[in-house]
Write an enzyme that holds these catalytic residues in place. Structure first.
Site, PDB file in Angstrom:
ATOM      1  N   PRO A  16       0.800  -1.219   0.000  1.00 31.85           N
ATOM      2  CA  PRO A  16       0.000   0.000   0.000  1.00 31.85           C
ATOM      3  C   PRO A  16       0.835   1.272   0.000  1.00 31.85           C
ATOM      4  O   PRO A  16       1.893   1.342   0.605  1.00 31.85           O
ATOM      5  CB  PRO A  16      -0.825  -0.104   1.279  1.00 31.85           C
ATOM      6  CG  PRO A  16      -0.053  -1.022   2.163  1.00 31.85           C
ATOM      7  CD  PRO A  16       0.623  -1.991   1.234  1.00 31.85           C
ATOM      8  N   ASN A  17       0.329   2.238  -0.732  1.00 30.74           N
ATOM      9  CA  ASN A  17       0.867   3.601  -0.832  1.00 30.74           C
ATOM     10  C   ASN A  17       2.155   3.700  -1.636  1.00 30.74           C
ATOM     11  O   ASN A  17       2.657   4.801  -1.857  1.00 30.74           O
ATOM     12  CB  ASN A  17       1.047   4.231   0.552  1.00 30.74           C
ATOM     13  CG  ASN A  17      -0.261   4.334   1.289  1.00 30.74           C
ATOM     14  OD1 ASN A  17      -1.250   4.811   0.734  1.00 30.74           O
ATOM     15  ND2 ASN A  17      -0.297   3.858   2.520  1.00 30.74           N
ATOM     16  N   ARG A  24       5.087  11.137  -2.170  1.00 33.37           N
ATOM     17  CA  ARG A  24       4.752  10.901  -0.763  1.00 33.37           C
ATOM     18  C   ARG A  24       6.000  10.969   0.102  1.00 33.37           C
ATOM     19  O   ARG A  24       6.912  10.161  -0.040  1.00 33.37           O
ATOM     20  CB  ARG A  24       4.113   9.518  -0.618  1.00 33.37           C
ATOM     21  CG  ARG A  24       3.832   9.142   0.814  1.00 33.37           C
ATOM     22  CD  ARG A  24       3.284   7.729   0.912  1.00 33.37           C
ATOM     23  NE  ARG A  24       3.130   7.368   2.307  1.00 33.37           N
ATOM     24  CZ  ARG A  24       3.543   6.232   2.828  1.00 33.37           C
ATOM     25  NH1 ARG A  24       4.119   5.325   2.079  1.00 33.37           N
ATOM     26  NH2 ARG A  24       3.380   6.000   4.103  1.00 33.37           N
ATOM     27  N   TYR A  29      11.050   8.560   1.823  1.00 32.34           N
ATOM     28  CA  TYR A  29      11.023   7.506   0.811  1.00 32.34           C
ATOM     29  C   TYR A  29      11.791   7.843  -0.460  1.00 32.34           C
ATOM     30  O   TYR A  29      11.899   7.006  -1.346  1.00 32.34           O
ATOM     31  CB  TYR A  29       9.562   7.179   0.459  1.00 32.34           C
ATOM     32  CG  TYR A  29       8.783   6.717   1.660  1.00 32.34           C
ATOM     33  CD1 TYR A  29       9.049   5.485   2.247  1.00 32.34           C
ATOM     34  CD2 TYR A  29       7.811   7.528   2.243  1.00 32.34           C
ATOM     35  CE1 TYR A  29       8.351   5.059   3.366  1.00 32.34           C
ATOM     36  CE2 TYR A  29       7.103   7.107   3.359  1.00 32.34           C
ATOM     37  CZ  TYR A  29       7.379   5.877   3.911  1.00 32.34           C
ATOM     38  OH  TYR A  29       6.697   5.456   5.020  1.00 32.34           O
ATOM     39  N   ASN A  80       7.910  -5.629  -0.713  1.00 28.85           N
ATOM     40  CA  ASN A  80       7.846  -4.476   0.165  1.00 28.85           C
ATOM     41  C   ASN A  80       6.371  -4.359   0.519  1.00 28.85           C
ATOM     42  O   ASN A  80       5.572  -3.857  -0.266  1.00 28.85           O
ATOM     43  CB  ASN A  80       8.342  -3.200  -0.517  1.00 28.85           C
ATOM     44  CG  ASN A  80       8.292  -1.995   0.414  1.00 28.85           C
ATOM     45  OD1 ASN A  80       7.649  -2.035   1.458  1.00 28.85           O
ATOM     46  ND2 ASN A  80       8.954  -0.928   0.017  1.00 28.85           N
ATOM     47  N   ALA A  83       3.090  -0.685   4.959  1.00 30.74           N
ATOM     48  CA  ALA A  83       2.559  -0.719   6.325  1.00 30.74           C
ATOM     49  C   ALA A  83       2.041  -2.096   6.726  1.00 30.74           C
ATOM     50  O   ALA A  83       1.995  -2.411   7.916  1.00 30.74           O
ATOM     51  CB  ALA A  83       1.449   0.320   6.473  1.00 30.74           C
ATOM     52  N   GLU A 104      12.401  -9.586   2.054  1.00 27.24           N
ATOM     53  CA  GLU A 104      11.629  -8.399   2.426  1.00 27.24           C
ATOM     54  C   GLU A 104      12.502  -7.171   2.225  1.00 27.24           C
ATOM     55  O   GLU A 104      13.671  -7.162   2.638  1.00 27.24           O
ATOM     56  CB  GLU A 104      11.219  -8.524   3.897  1.00 27.24           C
ATOM     57  CG  GLU A 104      10.521  -7.332   4.468  1.00 27.24           C
ATOM     58  CD  GLU A 104      10.255  -7.479   5.960  1.00 27.24           C
ATOM     59  OE1 GLU A 104       9.791  -6.499   6.550  1.00 27.24           O
ATOM     60  OE2 GLU A 104      10.519  -8.554   6.553  1.00 27.24           O
ATOM     61  N   HIS A 106      12.634  -2.665   2.232  1.00 31.59           N
ATOM     62  CA  HIS A 106      12.023  -1.390   2.620  1.00 31.59           C
ATOM     63  C   HIS A 106      12.932  -0.264   2.151  1.00 31.59           C
ATOM     64  O   HIS A 106      14.164  -0.378   2.226  1.00 31.59           O
ATOM     65  CB  HIS A 106      11.839  -1.299   4.137  1.00 31.59           C
ATOM     66  CG  HIS A 106      10.909  -2.333   4.661  1.00 31.59           C
ATOM     67  ND1 HIS A 106       9.548  -2.243   4.523  1.00 31.59           N
ATOM     68  CD2 HIS A 106      11.152  -3.512   5.287  1.00 31.59           C
ATOM     69  CE1 HIS A 106       8.989  -3.315   5.050  1.00 31.59           C
ATOM     70  NE2 HIS A 106       9.943  -4.103   5.513  1.00 31.59           N
ATOM     71  N   ARG A 113      12.819   4.395  12.700  1.00 34.86           N
ATOM     72  CA  ARG A 113      11.583   5.166  12.599  1.00 34.86           C
ATOM     73  C   ARG A 113      10.714   4.953  13.839  1.00 34.86           C
ATOM     74  O   ARG A 113      11.204   4.531  14.881  1.00 34.86           O
ATOM     75  CB  ARG A 113      10.865   4.774  11.310  1.00 34.86           C
ATOM     76  CG  ARG A 113      11.752   5.104  10.089  1.00 34.86           C
ATOM     77  CD  ARG A 113      11.051   5.068   8.792  1.00 34.86           C
ATOM     78  NE  ARG A 113       9.862   5.908   8.795  1.00 34.86           N
ATOM     79  CZ  ARG A 113       8.859   5.711   7.950  1.00 34.86           C
ATOM     80  NH1 ARG A 113       8.900   4.741   7.058  1.00 34.86           N
ATOM     81  NH2 ARG A 113       7.809   6.504   7.993  1.00 34.86           N
TER      82      ARG A 113
END
Length: 159
Positions: A16-17, A24, A29, A80, A83, A104, A106, A113
């Site tokens: 998502p996103n 964004r 990012y 990825n 969230a 995985e 990111h 964070r």
């Protein structure tokens, strides 16, 4: 006669996103768009002689269905989960259920964070995790996945 290995087929999932990359929160990012990341992955896939299928979805069920469909079709998964990394037992169970080697990735270092981002449900069922290198995390993750699938050990530093 030379025996040719068939191309490895890998699934890349963007959660998502990630369709908003480039606009964004670029301070977190980066400015690379999702299309830019996909081009980077396709270029690296050519160098590594692997085939990629790439999907982005903001919907958890679509991602779960894609993982289920990967069984018998793809030899590896680069994900990825955005969230969903921190919330989705369903994605974790789908990865575990199909047993496909998974890396995985990111863009940001999730451990630098907010505390809620420090836990990954996916990490426990992945062969590895790469985070914090921006778009380069994807390329490094793809390389690591291919090396794993080809039975190659990653380079180790000398003592």
């Amino acid at each position: 006669m030379i025996k040719v290995n068939p191309l490895l087929s890998l699934l890349v999932l963007h959660g998502p996103n990630l369709n908003l990359l480039g606009q964004r929160e670029p301070e977190i990012y980066g400015k690379t768009t999702l299309e830019g990341i996909n081009r980077l992955l396709e270029q690296e896939a050519q160098l590594l002689s692997v085939k990629l299928s790439i999907i982005q979805s903001n919907h958890e069920g679509v991602l779960v269905d894609a993982i289920h469909s990967a069984f018998g079709q793809h030899q590896g998964l680069l994900i990825n989960a955005g969230a969903y990394t921190h919330t989705s037992i369903a994605l974790r169970d789908a990865i575990s259920g199909v047993g496909i080697p998974t890396v995985e990735v990111h863009l940001s270092n999730i451990y630098r964070r907010e505390p809620f981002r420090h836990h990954s449900f996916i990490a426990a069922v992945a062969i590895g995790q790469i985070s914090g290198f921006g778009a380069e995390s994807y390329r490094l993750g793809l390389q690591a996945l291919v090396h794993h699938l080809q039975g190659q050990k990653p380079l180790e530093s000398s003592p």
